[in-house]
Design an enzyme around this catalytic site. Structure first.
Site, PDB file in Angstrom:
ATOM      1  N   GLU A 253       7.212   8.883   4.807  1.00 41.41           N
ATOM      2  CA  GLU A 253       6.085   8.944   3.879  1.00 41.41           C
ATOM      3  C   GLU A 253       4.847   9.500   4.581  1.00 41.41           C
ATOM      4  OE1 GLU A 253       3.624   6.118   0.706  1.00 41.41           O
ATOM      5  OE2 GLU A 253       5.241   5.264   1.899  1.00 41.41           O
TER       6      GLU A 253
ATOM      7  N   CYS B 141       5.897  -5.670   1.541  1.00 40.70           N
ATOM      8  CA  CYS B 141       6.097  -4.283   1.144  1.00 40.70           C
ATOM      9  C   CYS B 141       5.719  -3.331   2.284  1.00 40.70           C
ATOM     10  CB  CYS B 141       5.329  -3.990  -0.142  1.00 40.70           C
ATOM     11  SG  CYS B 141       5.824  -2.443  -0.940  1.00 40.70           S
TER      12      CYS B 141
ATOM     13  N   GLY C  18       0.834  -1.185   0.000  1.00 41.73           N
ATOM     14  CA  GLY C  18       0.000   0.000   0.000  1.00 41.73           C
ATOM     15  C   GLY C  18       0.873   1.240   0.000  1.00 41.73           C
TER      16      GLY C  18
ATOM     17  N   GLN D  48       7.371  -2.556   6.130  1.00 46.98           N
ATOM     18  CA  GLN D  48       7.757  -1.261   6.680  1.00 46.98           C
ATOM     19  C   GLN D  48       7.099  -0.994   8.021  1.00 46.98           C
ATOM     20  OE1 GLN D  48       7.148   1.722   3.649  1.00 46.98           O
ATOM     21  NE2 GLN D  48       8.521   0.709   2.195  1.00 46.98           N
TER      22      GLN D  48
ATOM     23  N   GLY E   3       3.635  -3.922   4.562  1.00 51.63           N
ATOM     24  CA  GLY E   3       3.580  -4.771   5.742  1.00 51.63           C
ATOM     25  C   GLY E   3       4.943  -4.981   6.360  1.00 51.63           C
TER      26      GLY E   3
ATOM     27  N   GLU F  79       4.274 -12.596  -4.123  1.00 52.99           N
ATOM     28  CA  GLU F  79       3.059 -13.168  -4.704  1.00 52.99           C
ATOM     29  C   GLU F  79       3.110 -13.237  -6.217  1.00 52.99           C
ATOM     30  OE1 GLU F  79       1.961  -8.745  -3.878  1.00 52.99           O
ATOM     31  OE2 GLU F  79       3.314 -10.291  -3.105  1.00 52.99           O
TER      32      GLU F  79
ATOM     33  N   ARG G 115       9.317   3.281  -3.205  1.00 50.07           N
ATOM     34  CA  ARG G 115      10.331   4.328  -3.173  1.00 50.07           C
ATOM     35  C   ARG G 115      10.934   4.527  -1.788  1.00 50.07           C
ATOM     36  NH1 ARG G 115       8.428   9.915  -5.236  1.00 50.07           N
ATOM     37  NH2 ARG G 115       6.538   9.380  -4.075  1.00 50.07           N
TER      38      ARG G 115
ATOM     39  N   HIS H 104       7.597  -8.213  -3.483  1.00 45.25           N
ATOM     40  CA  HIS H 104       6.265  -8.791  -3.701  1.00 45.25           C
ATOM     41  C   HIS H 104       6.398 -10.241  -4.168  1.00 45.25           C
ATOM     42  CE1 HIS H 104       3.667  -5.205  -3.296  1.00 45.25           C
ATOM     43  NE2 HIS H 104       4.754  -4.554  -3.653  1.00 45.25           N
TER      44      HIS H 104
END
Length: 273
Positions: free
Chosen positions: A132, A108, A81, A112, A110, A236, A189, A234
């Protein structure tokens, strides 16, 4: 056709069921996580299991009593996300999984927010955050790459596509892949700030995957946990029905073991008389 017949048999005749709670920002439209859904199902096929997905809105999890939304979870997964909405709920999901020994898989975003949660509640960095969401945080556990500061456009400024990763021997991630050198797909990023690596490691976090040049942290995990792995990439995207991704495979296995342990705990005692 034997392998396909075996696969169909496993799909149609599962031996057990496991429930995975996915805590995300876009759960109102499940196809937002289509690849992730399929990867979970693939992992279930490998273990003769039916995987049931329970969707949890990340924002709801941060409300009073929201943690009840994770009741009955055999495993918790926090997917990708961006942006600040729902991030506190994602942190809460990571904390609940960590403290209650529920298998956790962070992907990703999750990854961070699992790192930020650990910094806050284990390392006592109370205002730890991602730039962010909070640019003036005193502890920028997650931050934009220095060479991208001041660049706001997406696309070519992202770490996008396939990148190599080197795994540390003796870790869960290495055991899953069975090799040291892997390659996975990325789309982000913001990165883990390695200035905090020692502090988190001194408090028990294992940094089990890095880019070959050591610049980027790719995988974190907790060794004294049922199964707690978070990845910046990722996985998946590389899963297939007959060859499930090894991390999804092992996550679902850990969730099933948690399910069996829960059933055993809840079973009535048998009298010796």
């Amino acid at each position: 056709m034997d392998t396909w017949e075996t696969l169909v048999n496993r799909i149609q005749h599962p031996k057990d069921e496991v429930t995975i709670h996915v805590v995300g920002k876009y759960v109102g439209y499940e196809d937002s996580y289509k690849s992730l859904n399929e990867a979970l199902y693939h992992a279930g096929f490998a273990h003769h299991l039916k995987v049931s997905i329970n969707w949890v809105e990340a924002e709801a999890l941060d409300l009073d009593g929201g943690e009840a939304l994770l009741d009955g979870a055999h495993g918790i997964l926090v997917p990708g996300g961006f942006g600040s909405r729902g991030t506190r709920g994602m942190m809460r999901a990571a904390e609940i999984a960590r403290t209650r020994q529920i298998p956790y898989f962070g992907i990703c975003y999750g990854f961070q927010w699992a790192a930020v949660e650990y910094a806050r509640h284990v390392c006592n960095l109370n205002e730890a955050d991602s730039t962010e969401c909070r640019e003036d945080t005193p502890h920028n556990i997650i931050y934009k790459l220095r060479d991208l500061l001041g660049v706001d456009e997406l696309g070519g400024t992202m770490r996008l596509g396939s990148y190599p990763c080197t795994l540390a021997h003796g870790t869960r991630t290495y055991e899953a892949y069975g090799k040291t050198d892997i390659s996975e797909r990325h789309r982000h990023r913001y990165e883990f700030n390695r200035a905090y690596e020692k502090q988190l490691a001194d408090n028990g976090m294992v940094f089990s995957g890095r880019s070959p040049d050591g610049k980027f942290v790719e995988v974190i995990e907790l060794p004294n946990h049922a199964w707690f792995v978070a990845v910046q990439f990722h996985p998946e995207f590389q899963s297939k029905p007959r060859t499930p991704h090894p991390l999804f495979r092992d996550f679902v296995q850990a969730a099933h073991e948690a399910s069996l342990a829960s059933k055993s705990k809840d079973a009535p005692a048998v009298s010796d008389s």
